[in-house]
Design a protein around this motif. Structure first.
Motif, short mmCIF file in Angstrom:
data_model
loop_
_atom_site.label_atom_id
_atom_site.label_comp_id
_atom_site.label_asym_id
_atom_site.label_seq_id
_atom_site.Cartn_x
_atom_site.Cartn_y
_atom_site.Cartn_z
N SER A 203 40.41 37.99 35.65
CA SER A 203 41.28 37.95 36.54
C SER A 203 42.81 38.39 36.51
O SER A 203 42.86 38.54 37.15
CB SER A 203 41.35 35.63 36.76
OG SER A 203 39.74 35.26 37.11
N ALA A 206 42.52 41.67 37.23
CA ALA A 206 41.37 42.25 38.25
C ALA A 206 42.86 41.69 39.59
O ALA A 206 43.41 42.46 40.60
CB ALA A 206 41.22 41.35 39.07
N GLN A 210 44.90 44.66 41.54
CA GLN A 210 45.95 44.45 42.71
C GLN A 210 46.91 45.24 43.20
O GLN A 210 47.61 45.46 44.07
CB GLN A 210 45.26 43.25 42.93
CG GLN A 210 45.91 42.75 44.85
CD GLN A 210 44.63 43.36 45.72
OE1 GLN A 210 43.50 43.64 45.59
NE2 GLN A 210 45.41 43.82 46.29
N GLN A 235 35.59 44.61 41.50
CA GLN A 235 35.98 43.45 43.02
C GLN A 235 36.82 45.00 43.43
O GLN A 235 37.42 44.39 44.66
CB GLN A 235 37.00 42.91 42.21
CG GLN A 235 36.10 41.61 41.51
CD GLN A 235 37.68 40.58 40.92
OE1 GLN A 235 38.57 40.84 42.09
NE2 GLN A 235 37.71 39.65 39.76
#
Length: 323
Positions: A203, A206, A210, A235
């Protein structure tokens, strides 16, 4: 089992000749390591176990159970090891602030210190006998050069243990390798307590991807975070992200074989465990030790040689740090 009396006496005389005081229980070796739940450290322990068996030495392996409160826990293990007055302690200088004075204390008390994995640049000035391990900067530099050759223009190096300067050296190497190839890169640091929590690390990586859509390269400093980085990159299927890591695990090697992970840099932790015991034993017995640091990495593993490494893992589980 203990050493033969005559051989032990020869080792004590050798230590005295080198200007070191001789401890009372000079036949003992204590090896301080990281949590064996991590595949890297299981390979170190495999090297330790093999050396103890082959050499027939009296040695103990000591490690914290996990990465929680790693700095104080590792420090307490070192303090306890010194208190036992062994002939030698094999220690990684992962956290210099608490570890440096303990190394100096041990040396002043006549305990031979073998430094491995971390502490290459300072082991001599602290009084250690020798060093075994990677060239940390070069580990990262080779990764950065590979990233640059693959066209990476904006890379990140994910550091999972902020207190360890060796990991900062790896990241600096990566940054320099990418920069020399015409790109840019930076180090980002994750909380060390998150290591081992795949969901949190995935996470976190990611979120970094992002937040900056221009990131096209990721290097992590351990096998598990490398696999987490692959999961994070998936992702964003429309982006091409070149991912490399350091150290080994079976999932990381399988990701290389599948083409999801570009490479890993192997510092061969089995050798660090084996040589740590071997050099401590030889120094106590004969007063001999390598005159220069013994470099065990980087050894690049990519699709060209990953099958051979996986095969060794099947034949000799744990030796390549793969689990």
């Amino acid at each position: 089992m203990g050493f033969r009396k005559a051989a032990a006496t020869a080792g004590l005389l050798a230590m005295a000749a080198l200007g070191q005081a001789v401890p009372a229980s000079a036949q003992d070796i204590i090896f301080l390591a990281g949590p064996s739940s991590d595949p890297f450290w299981s390979a170190v322990q495999a090297g330790f176990d093999t050396a103890v068996k082959e050499l027939g030495v009296d040695a103990q392996y000591s490690a914290p159970p996990d990465f929680n409160d790693i700095v104080p826990n590792y420090t307490r293990l070192f303090e306890a090891a010194i208190g036992r007055k062994p002939g030698a302690i094999v220690v990684g200088n992962f956290f210099p602030d608490p570890t440096n004075p303990l190394i100096q204390q041990a040396v002043s008390e006549g305990i031979a210190i073998i430094v491995y994995n971390s502490g290459r640049d300072t082991h001599r000035e602290l009084g250690a006998v020798t060093f075994i391990g990677e060239d940390s900067y070069l580990m990262g530099k080779r990764g950065g050069e590979r990233a640059a050759a693959a066209g990476v223009k904006n890379g990140i190096c994910v550091n999972q243990i902020a207190a360890n300067p060796v990991l900062e050296q790896r990241c600096q190497g990566y940054i320099d390798g990418v920069s020399e190839g015409g790109g840019t890169a930076k180090m980002v640091t994750l909380p060390s307590e998150d290591i081992g929590n795949d969901q949190k690390v995935t996470s976190s990586i990611a979120a970094l991807l992002q937040a900056d859509g221009s990131i096209d390269g990721v290097m992590t400093l351990g096998a598990a975070p490398g696999v987490n980085a692959v999961a994070a990159a998936k992702q964003f299927p429309d982006r091409k992200i070149f991912i490399g890591t350091l150290d080994l695990s079976t999932p990381a090697l399988e990701a290389i074989k599948a083409g999801d992970l570009a490479f890993t840099m192997d510092q061969q932790p089995f050798l660090q465990g084996y040589y740590g015991v071997l050099f401590a034993h030889q120094f106590l017995e004969y007063g001999v030790a390598p005159a220069e640091p013994v470099t065990t990495g980087p050894l690049v593993i990519d699709q060209s040689n990953v099958d051979k490494v996986l095969e060794v893992g099947k034949t000799h589980p744990g030796v390549r740090g793969a689990s």
